[in-house]
Write an enzyme that holds these catalytic residues in place. Structure first.
Site, short mmCIF file in Angstrom:
data_model
loop_
_atom_site.label_atom_id
_atom_site.label_comp_id
_atom_site.label_asym_id
_atom_site.label_seq_id
_atom_site.Cartn_x
_atom_site.Cartn_y
_atom_site.Cartn_z
CB CYS A 1 35.42 40.04 32.75
SG CYS A 1 37.43 40.65 32.74
N GLY B 1 32.33 51.27 27.34
CA GLY B 1 32.68 51.30 28.09
C GLY B 1 34.23 51.18 28.90
#
Length: 558
Positions: free
Chosen positions: A154, A301
């Site tokens: 990310c 997740g």
């Protein structure tokens, strides 16, 4: 000298001295196999068969490219191209002066991170983990790139690669990045960084140690580096000897830094930073206390797991409302946190839950926003109820225009910096300790990489000794046949021991990692002349050609 009274040992010693004499008398340097092949190839097309034994993976890629062109009917034109390309590749790739085998290329890293690009650019290059291997195979199939690995999270997108031709490799990489992102070179280049050599090695070790993370000392990046190493290092991966070793060093360094310094003490993950940001902003944005806010989380997740871990240690209101496409992952989370009350909802209930929630965290693998201005307008909230959206996904799950809707506060990964900056000062001493460890690991890795240029010569030196030993034993076959099996075993053992001890000094001298590159070349040249190593056939040495073929097949399949 008492041991020489044994006739078997006297005979063994005599054979060994003959071997030593043979080695010393064999001083007569000859041209290397690769050089001879190149020269032969330049004189006639027949030389290409010899050149092929010295081809690097990038050369093989050029040859396959030409073969594909030949299949279109341009055979006569391409025979000349093939000869020129092969000779150019073999001539330009640095080679061991003893064996003629290609030396390892330089390590490079290119990409972008939270330091150089905002999330709107990073999301255009984001690659899901299940695609890392295929995309790396595509990169390693390019002519100038020998090895490749992709790390996409990310907060960063990075390509690690090994090449002998930095300029050509960078050009091919830029083409890949432009095709992947859809951005022009002018738009992409200002956001990219490039490191090579020691700087590239230092960068990876800093990443795995958590020094380069948005949250200094966070542990999730080490797991992601491990995953990259696993993808690149398996049979179908695109790592070779250099990246395989480098990523192993990166993982071990990351573990060592965290265990021997206090860098991870008090550190927060991106997920926990998101929760802290919500705590900081809730009074200002929603006019309420954090413990009174109804919380929904979209996604189930690893990021959600870390988020729940943090929320479990706070006064967050229960139950937590978890929303995901399938129930399996949510049920697994529920089992992992038996003390945290949760309600599980499928994706078709998402807007109902967003309508009831005060704070919504989003963390899914969706390539498109799940929530944006248009969808918020289509699902108006009752009685003007305010909403906080905290998105920790890349690509983003919450559109940038969501904050334009009245009563909605929206935050993305880049907004977490104000939470994280407060933790950096506390860990500066640990960072300095970690940097010293990294410098030590860099020196060790560079020493190992430099020693690679000596390994083929060491193998040839061993082979030379064994060839001479076997030859002398064969010459003495008539005498040896009169010995018992036990005596012949003794002769074999003693002669091997003498050869090993004779070669130990030269091999230790070659392995010394402290010498600079120029000194290594001189040592190799000296050993080559002393032991006439270039008289050995190149085929006695194992090469990476078989692994290269596997990588190319994987790339073609991708």
């Amino acid at each position: 000298m008492r041991y020489l009274r044994c006739p078997v040992l006297r005979f063994s010693a005599a054979i060994s001295f003959c071997m030593i004499g043979t080695v010393l008398l064999s001083y007569a340097p000859k041209a290397s196999n690769v050089g001879a092949a190149v020269r032969a190839g330049s004189r006639s097309g027949q030389g290409l068969a010899q050149v092929r034994t010295a081809m690097t993976p990038s050369t093989l890629s050029c040859r396959r490219s030409i073969q594909r062109r030949a299949s279109r009917g341009r055979v006569a034109e391409l025979r000349s191209d093939m000869s020129d390309l092969l000779l150019q590749q073999v001539a330009s790739t640095p080679k061991c002066p003893v064996t003629g085998i290609a030396l390892p290329g330089n390590v490079h890293v290119a990409g972008l991170s939270h330091h150089t690009a905002d999330v709107s650019v990073r999301e255009k290059l984001a690659i899901p983990e299940h695609e890392w291997k295929a995309q790396a195979a595509l990169l390693s199939s390019m002519p100038a790139i020998d090895e490749a690995g992709i790390l996409s999270t990310c907060n960063r997108f990075e390509v690690y690669y090994v090449s002998h031709d930095t300029e050509a490799a960078n050009e091919q990489l830029m083409d890949f990045l432009q095709n992947k992102s859809g951005l022009s070179s002018n738009d992409l280049s200002p956001n990219l960084f490039f490191h090579d050599g020691e700087e590239a090695i230092k960068h990876l070790l800093s990443v795995s140690s958590g020094l380069d993370s948005l949250v200094v000392g966070e542990g999730q990046i080490l797991s992601q580096v491990k995953n990259c190493a696993a993808h690149g290092g398996d049979e179908e991966g695109s790592f070779g000897k250099v990246l395989g070793k480098l990523f192993n060093v990166a993982v071990s360094t990351g573990k060592r830094v965290r265990s021997e310094t206090g860098i991870s003490k008090g550190a927060v993950s991106v997920s926990s930073a998101a929760a802290q940001l919500a705590e900081m902003k809730i009074q200002e944005d929603l006019g309420m206390k954090f413990e009174d806010a109804r919380i929904a989380v979209v996604g189930a997740g690893e990021m959600t797991r870390l988020l729940i871990t943090h929320l479990a240690s706070t006064k967050a209101k229960r139950p937590l409302h978890i929303i995901n496409r399938g129930r399996e992952r949510m049920e697994r989370l529920s089992e992992m946190f038996p003390d945290v009350e949760m309600e599980l909802h499928t994706l078709d209930e998402m807007w109902d839950q967003i309508g009831e929630a005060d704070i919504v965290f989003t963390s899914t693998f969706s390539q498109d926003p799940l929530v944006d201005k248009a969808s918020l307008i289509d699902h108006p909230r009752k009685d003007g109820k305010k909403l906080m959206l905290v998105d920790i996904s890349v690509p983003v799950n919450v559109g940038y225009d969501a904050k334009e809707v009245e009563g909605v506060a929206a935050y993305h990964v880049d907004d977490l910096k104000q939470v994280i900056d407060a933790n950096k000062e506390k860990r500066m001493a640990a960072v300095k300790e970690a940097e010293k460890m990294i410098e030590s690991e860099i020196r060790d890795f560079e020493g190992w990489k430099q020693s690679l240029r000596c390994i083929p010569a060491i193998k040839m030196l061993r082979e030379k000794g064994e060839v001479i030993r076997q030859k002398e034993l064969k010459n003495a076959g008539k005498v040896l046949n009169g010995l018992s099996q036990k005596e012949r075993d003794t002769v074999d053992r003693v002669t091997k021991g003498i050869i090993n001890k004779l070669l130990h000094g030269p091999m230790a001298h070659l392995r010394d990692p402290e010498d600079i590159s120029d000194h290594v070349e001189k040592k190799l040249s000296m050993v080559q002349k002393m032991f006439q190593l270039d008289a050995l056939e190149a085929h006695i040495l194992p090469t990476s050609e078989e692994k290269s073929k596997k990588k190319k097949k994987t790339a073609q399949a991708a």
